[in-house]
Design a protein around this motif. Sequence first.
Motif, PDB file in Angstrom:
ATOM      1  N   LEU A  16      34.797   1.126 -29.933  1.00 49.11           N
ATOM      2  CA  LEU A  16      34.134   0.655 -28.725  1.00 49.11           C
ATOM      3  C   LEU A  16      35.116  -0.145 -27.881  1.00 49.11           C
ATOM      4  O   LEU A  16      35.705  -1.113 -28.362  1.00 49.11           O
ATOM      5  N   SER A  17      35.272   0.253 -26.641  1.00 49.27           N
ATOM      6  CA  SER A  17      36.139  -0.465 -25.706  1.00 49.27           C
ATOM      7  C   SER A  17      35.287  -1.210 -24.684  1.00 49.27           C
ATOM      8  O   SER A  17      34.277  -0.688 -24.196  1.00 49.27           O
ATOM      9  N   LEU A  18      35.711  -2.423 -24.363  1.00 45.71           N
ATOM     10  CA  LEU A  18      35.076  -3.201 -23.303  1.00 45.71           C
ATOM     11  C   LEU A  18      35.957  -3.256 -22.055  1.00 45.71           C
ATOM     12  O   LEU A  18      35.677  -4.018 -21.125  1.00 45.71           O
ATOM     13  N   ASP A  19      36.989  -2.433 -22.033  1.00 47.93           N
ATOM     14  CA  ASP A  19      37.937  -2.440 -20.931  1.00 47.93           C
ATOM     15  C   ASP A  19      37.360  -1.741 -19.700  1.00 47.93           C
ATOM     16  O   ASP A  19      36.460  -0.897 -19.790  1.00 47.93           O
ATOM     17  N   HIS A  57      21.259  -3.611 -29.185  1.00 47.60           N
ATOM     18  CA  HIS A  57      19.880  -3.927 -29.553  1.00 47.60           C
ATOM     19  C   HIS A  57      18.906  -2.923 -28.945  1.00 47.60           C
ATOM     20  O   HIS A  57      17.882  -2.583 -29.560  1.00 47.60           O
ATOM     21  N   ALA A  58      19.217  -2.433 -27.747  1.00 50.52           N
ATOM     22  CA  ALA A  58      18.327  -1.506 -27.061  1.00 50.52           C
ATOM     23  C   ALA A  58      18.245  -0.154 -27.743  1.00 50.52           C
ATOM     24  O   ALA A  58      17.211   0.525 -27.667  1.00 50.52           O
ATOM     25  N   ILE A  59      19.312   0.249 -28.426  1.00 55.54           N
ATOM     26  CA  ILE A  59      19.349   1.613 -28.967  1.00 55.54           C
ATOM     27  C   ILE A  59      19.386   1.675 -30.488  1.00 55.54           C
ATOM     28  O   ILE A  59      19.298   2.765 -31.054  1.00 55.54           O
ATOM     29  N   ALA A  60      19.489   0.539 -31.155  1.00 60.92           N
ATOM     30  CA  ALA A  60      19.686   0.549 -32.610  1.00 60.92           C
ATOM     31  C   ALA A  60      18.397   0.721 -33.398  1.00 60.92           C
ATOM     32  O   ALA A  60      18.445   0.977 -34.603  1.00 60.92           O
ATOM     33  N   GLN A  61      17.250   0.577 -32.742  1.00 57.48           N
ATOM     34  CA  GLN A  61      15.984   0.586 -33.476  1.00 57.48           C
ATOM     35  C   GLN A  61      15.332   1.961 -33.551  1.00 57.48           C
ATOM     36  O   GLN A  61      14.262   2.109 -34.137  1.00 57.48           O
ATOM     37  N   SER A  62      15.947   2.962 -32.945  1.00 55.22           N
ATOM     38  CA  SER A  62      15.416   4.327 -32.999  1.00 55.22           C
ATOM     39  C   SER A  62      16.561   5.300 -32.769  1.00 55.22           C
ATOM     40  O   SER A  62      17.736   4.898 -32.742  1.00 55.22           O
ATOM     41  N   ASP A  63      16.234   6.573 -32.588  1.00 55.50           N
ATOM     42  CA  ASP A  63      17.277   7.563 -32.345  1.00 55.50           C
ATOM     43  C   ASP A  63      18.002   7.258 -31.034  1.00 55.50           C
ATOM     44  O   ASP A  63      17.438   6.676 -30.110  1.00 55.50           O
ATOM     45  N   LEU A  64      19.255   7.661 -30.969  1.00 56.24           N
ATOM     46  CA  LEU A  64      20.083   7.361 -29.799  1.00 56.24           C
ATOM     47  C   LEU A  64      19.554   8.062 -28.552  1.00 56.24           C
ATOM     48  O   LEU A  64      19.076   9.197 -28.624  1.00 56.24           O
ATOM     49  N   LEU A  89      32.509  -2.390 -34.463  1.00 56.26           N
ATOM     50  CA  LEU A  89      32.899  -1.182 -33.733  1.00 56.26           C
ATOM     51  C   LEU A  89      34.150  -1.422 -32.901  1.00 56.26           C
ATOM     52  O   LEU A  89      35.043  -0.565 -32.823  1.00 56.26           O
ATOM     53  N   ARG A  90      34.227  -2.600 -32.305  1.00 56.96           N
ATOM     54  CA  ARG A  90      35.392  -2.928 -31.492  1.00 56.96           C
ATOM     55  C   ARG A  90      36.640  -3.073 -32.359  1.00 56.96           C
ATOM     56  O   ARG A  90      37.712  -2.605 -31.997  1.00 56.96           O
ATOM     57  N   ARG A 147      28.681   4.076 -23.891  1.00 61.23           N
ATOM     58  CA  ARG A 147      29.830   3.985 -24.789  1.00 61.23           C
ATOM     59  C   ARG A 147      29.384   3.809 -26.232  1.00 61.23           C
ATOM     60  O   ARG A 147      30.002   4.356 -27.159  1.00 61.23           O
ATOM     61  N   LEU A 148      28.315   3.057 -26.441  1.00 61.40           N
ATOM     62  CA  LEU A 148      27.815   2.856 -27.800  1.00 61.40           C
ATOM     63  C   LEU A 148      27.222   4.136 -28.383  1.00 61.40           C
ATOM     64  O   LEU A 148      27.381   4.413 -29.577  1.00 61.40           O
ATOM     65  N   VAL A 149      26.533   4.911 -27.548  1.00 58.80           N
ATOM     66  CA  VAL A 149      25.996   6.190 -28.026  1.00 58.80           C
ATOM     67  C   VAL A 149      27.123   7.059 -28.571  1.00 58.80           C
ATOM     68  O   VAL A 149      27.031   7.638 -29.664  1.00 58.80           O
ATOM     69  N   VAL A 150      28.211   7.137 -27.826  1.00 55.19           N
ATOM     70  CA  VAL A 150      29.361   7.931 -28.260  1.00 55.19           C
ATOM     71  C   VAL A 150      30.018   7.300 -29.485  1.00 55.19           C
ATOM     72  O   VAL A 150      30.375   7.991 -30.452  1.00 55.19           O
ATOM     73  N   ALA A 151      30.166   5.962 -29.485  1.00 52.03           N
ATOM     74  CA  ALA A 151      30.805   5.267 -30.608  1.00 52.03           C
ATOM     75  C   ALA A 151      30.025   5.432 -31.902  1.00 52.03           C
ATOM     76  O   ALA A 151      30.605   5.473 -32.998  1.00 52.03           O
ATOM     77  N   LEU A 152      28.703   5.547 -31.794  1.00 47.25           N
ATOM     78  CA  LEU A 152      27.851   5.680 -32.977  1.00 47.25           C
ATOM     79  C   LEU A 152      27.674   7.130 -33.405  1.00 47.25           C
ATOM     80  O   LEU A 152      26.882   7.425 -34.299  1.00 47.25           O
ATOM     81  N   GLY A 153      28.409   8.036 -32.756  1.00 41.76           N
ATOM     82  CA  GLY A 153      28.406   9.440 -33.180  1.00 41.76           C
ATOM     83  C   GLY A 153      27.354  10.309 -32.536  1.00 41.76           C
ATOM     84  O   GLY A 153      27.146  11.450 -32.961  1.00 41.76           O
TER      85      GLY A 153
END
Length: 340
Positions: free
Chosen positions: A297-300, A163-170, A291-292, A186-192
């Motif tokens: 996306l890993s939560l490990d 939610h923190a990063i999805a509303q604008s550029d990464l 993503l998981r 991890r999400l920044v990397v997962a989203l390319g």
Amino acid sequence: MINSARSVPLQPAEDPQRTVDLAQALDLSAHAIRFAGDHRVSLERLALTPLQDGDLVVDVDWSGVSTGTERLLWSSEMPPFPGLSYPLVPGYEAVGRVVHTEGAPDWMGALVFVPGANCYRDAAGLFGASASRVILPESRAVRLGDEGRQSDVLLALAATAHHAIAQSDLPQLIIGHGVLGRLVARLVVALGGPAPTVWEPKPGRHAAEGYRVLGTDEETHRAYARICDVSGSVAAIDAAIGHAAKSAEIVLAGFYSDRVAFDFPPAFMREISFRIAAEWRPEDMQAVMTLRRKGLLSLDGLITHVEDPAHAERAYQTAFGTPDCLKLILDWRAYHDDAA
């Protein structure tokens, strides 16, 4: 893995009288973490509220301890807001299995994520998921796969990060390398996105894969266009401004117990925009689960401590006071037979 020795769940019955008998036999009480304010925490047996149509009864396997809002509730430092009162049951991240439903048979036996529950007769639910058994409307539960994992308790934090990063550029810069900061990275990397830089003042938290982590005093770059602060430290805001580019955006995604203030002239000169990111939404949870499921996306590697709820005081002291504790979870599986 889910404990195969759990109590046998109550099955829905076709006979109306049998349904009444089952409802009467169901124990509407639970062992729960109880905050009384000023660092007072205990494990108590609490009565649950009556069932309503569409409710799910969930036996919790694991629940997480939040080092943000939950810490403030534990210490009585949480700023006043509507509904805040003691005693209270904390927790907004739990995983368990549905053992009874009221008019929602499709949920019977389902493994679910519980984002909170307000189901206690003599305690507030803020946010109520740290208990052996909870009641919540089916609309609030998040259905998971057939096999539960401890890391499922991190889904709310992952959704918050999304939610923190999805509303604008990464973001290019992330401030804070606790669990939330790691999930944002991890999400920044997962989203390319390009590998971000992360600031973290504690050297023991600098280990990372796929991006770099450094102390603020090591930073030389001063032109970050997109910055995400998850540290909860007001002092970090001025540091972020000092390393921001012209027309940069700074997202405030941590929870600040102190009044937020910053040095205005450098922010003015750079024409910086601020955005506040708060609670995740259903679309964030779905995006994280997708993503998981795709393996992106890993939560490990984020849960470092597991504790028995019987040792509640020790558990919370560990979660909030041990430097190497990233995330502590409570294991409720031994309490199921007693609650059935």
